[in-house]
Design a protein around this motif. Structure first.
Motif, PDB file in Angstrom:
ATOM      1  N   ASP A   1      -6.083  -5.896  50.035  1.00 26.21           N
ATOM      2  CA  ASP A   1      -6.478  -4.635  49.414  1.00 26.21           C
ATOM      3  C   ASP A   1      -7.236  -4.962  48.137  1.00 26.21           C
ATOM      4  O   ASP A   1      -7.230  -6.108  47.671  1.00 26.21           O
ATOM      5  CB  ASP A   1      -5.242  -3.775  49.116  1.00 26.21           C
ATOM      6  N   LYS A   2      -7.890  -3.973  47.583  1.00 24.93           N
ATOM      7  CA  LYS A   2      -8.576  -4.201  46.309  1.00 24.93           C
ATOM      8  C   LYS A   2      -7.920  -3.358  45.229  1.00 24.93           C
ATOM      9  O   LYS A   2      -7.400  -2.264  45.480  1.00 24.93           O
ATOM     10  CB  LYS A   2     -10.059  -3.871  46.414  1.00 24.93           C
ATOM     11  N   VAL A   3      -7.928  -3.888  44.026  1.00 27.46           N
ATOM     12  CA  VAL A   3      -7.344  -3.178  42.894  1.00 27.46           C
ATOM     13  C   VAL A   3      -8.197  -1.948  42.598  1.00 27.46           C
ATOM     14  O   VAL A   3      -9.418  -2.050  42.461  1.00 27.46           O
ATOM     15  CB  VAL A   3      -7.287  -4.080  41.655  1.00 27.46           C
ATOM     16  N   SER A   4      -7.571  -0.789  42.530  1.00 29.60           N
ATOM     17  CA  SER A   4      -8.317   0.430  42.248  1.00 29.60           C
ATOM     18  C   SER A   4      -8.707   0.485  40.773  1.00 29.60           C
ATOM     19  O   SER A   4      -8.084  -0.144  39.915  1.00 29.60           O
ATOM     20  CB  SER A   4      -7.467   1.664  42.586  1.00 29.60           C
ATOM     21  N   ALA A   5      -9.759   1.243  40.488  1.00 27.70           N
ATOM     22  CA  ALA A   5     -10.178   1.414  39.094  1.00 27.70           C
ATOM     23  C   ALA A   5      -9.072   2.069  38.285  1.00 27.70           C
ATOM     24  O   ALA A   5      -8.863   1.734  37.113  1.00 27.70           O
ATOM     25  CB  ALA A   5     -11.454   2.260  39.033  1.00 27.70           C
ATOM     26  N   ARG A   6      -8.328   2.982  38.901  1.00 31.76           N
ATOM     27  CA  ARG A   6      -7.231   3.643  38.183  1.00 31.76           C
ATOM     28  C   ARG A   6      -6.179   2.636  37.755  1.00 31.76           C
ATOM     29  O   ARG A   6      -5.691   2.657  36.624  1.00 31.76           O
ATOM     30  CB  ARG A   6      -6.603   4.726  39.052  1.00 31.76           C
ATOM     31  N   ARG A   7      -5.810   1.737  38.688  1.00 28.97           N
ATOM     32  CA  ARG A   7      -4.796   0.738  38.344  1.00 28.97           C
ATOM     33  C   ARG A   7      -5.324  -0.216  37.279  1.00 28.97           C
ATOM     34  O   ARG A   7      -4.600  -0.562  36.334  1.00 28.97           O
ATOM     35  CB  ARG A   7      -4.379  -0.047  39.586  1.00 28.97           C
ATOM     36  N   ALA A   8      -6.571  -0.650  37.410  1.00 26.27           N
ATOM     37  CA  ALA A   8      -7.137  -1.572  36.431  1.00 26.27           C
ATOM     38  C   ALA A   8      -7.177  -0.941  35.040  1.00 26.27           C
ATOM     39  O   ALA A   8      -6.853  -1.591  34.042  1.00 26.27           O
ATOM     40  CB  ALA A   8      -8.542  -1.996  36.865  1.00 26.27           C
ATOM     41  N   ARG A   9      -7.573   0.347  34.968  1.00 25.39           N
ATOM     42  CA  ARG A   9      -7.610   1.015  33.665  1.00 25.39           C
ATOM     43  C   ARG A   9      -6.217   1.125  33.060  1.00 25.39           C
ATOM     44  O   ARG A   9      -6.030   0.924  31.856  1.00 25.39           O
ATOM     45  CB  ARG A   9      -8.238   2.406  33.801  1.00 25.39           C
ATOM     46  N   SER A  10      -5.234   1.425  33.888  1.00 23.98           N
ATOM     47  CA  SER A  10      -3.871   1.565  33.393  1.00 23.98           C
ATOM     48  C   SER A  10      -3.333   0.243  32.878  1.00 23.98           C
ATOM     49  O   SER A  10      -2.715   0.176  31.815  1.00 23.98           O
ATOM     50  CB  SER A  10      -2.955   2.104  34.503  1.00 23.98           C
ATOM     51  N   LEU A  11      -3.561  -0.830  33.632  1.00 24.93           N
ATOM     52  CA  LEU A  11      -3.104  -2.148  33.205  1.00 24.93           C
ATOM     53  C   LEU A  11      -3.764  -2.547  31.895  1.00 24.93           C
ATOM     54  O   LEU A  11      -3.111  -3.083  30.991  1.00 24.93           O
ATOM     55  CB  LEU A  11      -3.393  -3.177  34.292  1.00 24.93           C
ATOM     56  N   LEU A  12      -5.066  -2.286  31.777  1.00 27.33           N
ATOM     57  CA  LEU A  12      -5.778  -2.655  30.559  1.00 27.33           C
ATOM     58  C   LEU A  12      -5.302  -1.819  29.374  1.00 27.33           C
ATOM     59  O   LEU A  12      -5.109  -2.346  28.271  1.00 27.33           O
ATOM     60  CB  LEU A  12      -7.282  -2.471  30.762  1.00 27.33           C
TER      61      LEU A  12
END
Length: 255
Positions: free
Chosen positions: A81-92
């Motif tokens: 799977d690929k990391v969603s932009a939503r998840r990446a923004r939340s992690l950052l």
């Protein structure tokens, strides 16, 4: 409590973490894409020479990172799977929880990046995209009558910027700008809470956005850059005048 370290002095990684990294390397070497199926558990045990429990924990780590998805039933299994932009923004954003990020820090970046984004999109957007931006810019045709309504208008303005960033052909530039809009939307505290509402700031912000859409439609990169630069300056002044600051809290993936 003592922490085990390696010979290099770094914290020693657990076996499941090391196996998770090996699986990622294995995926990259085979150029697997989103939706490609991974070997089953028995094959993983043989491939990496570890126990069932280690493989399962490694897969849970990868799933938590958003790199695999597991489906049950016929045809099920684990898939890339690929990391969603939503998840990446939340992690950052949660990383910056510990970095004392400030409004000034964000606007230093916004002033540098958003005018260039605007210039790069001049003459590049479709009629449908331009119409969408016009609708966002015109969402509030009248100045706010209350502090709460003015805050809603500010959030809507940030949505305009986030959506514009999504149109960028530069994935990194678009992500960084949409991330900043997300942080300002979800983590900003306004000490004065927009009291009293400021019709002049509403007028300037709305005019900037409408003028920007016109410049984008006309393909005028210079005008688009200048309009966005002016808009960023006004937005930062607004934040400073209303004593805005960032809240220290973790955020989820709801947007």
């Amino acid at each position: 409590m003592s922490i085990k370290t390696s010979s290099s002095g770094q914290p020693k990684r657990s076996r499941p973490v090391r196996v998770a990294d090996e699986i990622k390397t294995w995926v990259v070497e085979r150029d697997l894409q989103q939706g490609d199926k991974l070997p089953n558990e028995t094959e993983m045990i043989a491939q990496f020479g570890v126990s069932k429990g280690t493989v399962r924990e490694a897969m849970r780590i990868l799933e938590a990172q958003g790199l695999i998805v597991t489906r049950t039933g016929p045809g099920g299994g684990s898939f890339v799977d690929k990391v969603s932009a939503r998840r990446a923004r939340s992690l950052l954003a949660n990383y910056f929880y510990f970095q004392n990020l400030s409004i000034a820090d964000i606007y230093q970046m916004r002033r540098a990046l958003e005018p260039e984004l605007a210039a790069s999109l001049a003459g590049q957007l479709s009629d449908a995209q331009l119409t969408e931006m016009e609708v966002l810019a015109a969402r509030y045709p009248e100045p706010a009558q209350s502090a709460e309504e003015e805050k809603e208008q500010h959030v809507s303005s940030l949505e305009f910027h986030a959506r514009l960033a999504e149109f960028s052909g530069n994935a990194l530039l678009g992500f960084v700008i949409s991330f900043m809009a997300r942080v300002l939307t979800d983590m900003t505290i306004y000490r004065k809470l927009y009291e009293p509402p400021n019709p002049e700031l509403w007028r300037r912000g709305r005019e900037h956005q409408m003028q920007l859409v016109t410049a984008l439609r006309d393909g005028d990169a210079g005008a688009a850059r200048q309009i966005m630069a002016s808009h960023m300056q006004g937005a930062e002044e607004q934040m400073q005048s209303q004593e805005a600051q960032l809240a220290r809290r973790f955020i989820g993936e709801q947007r």
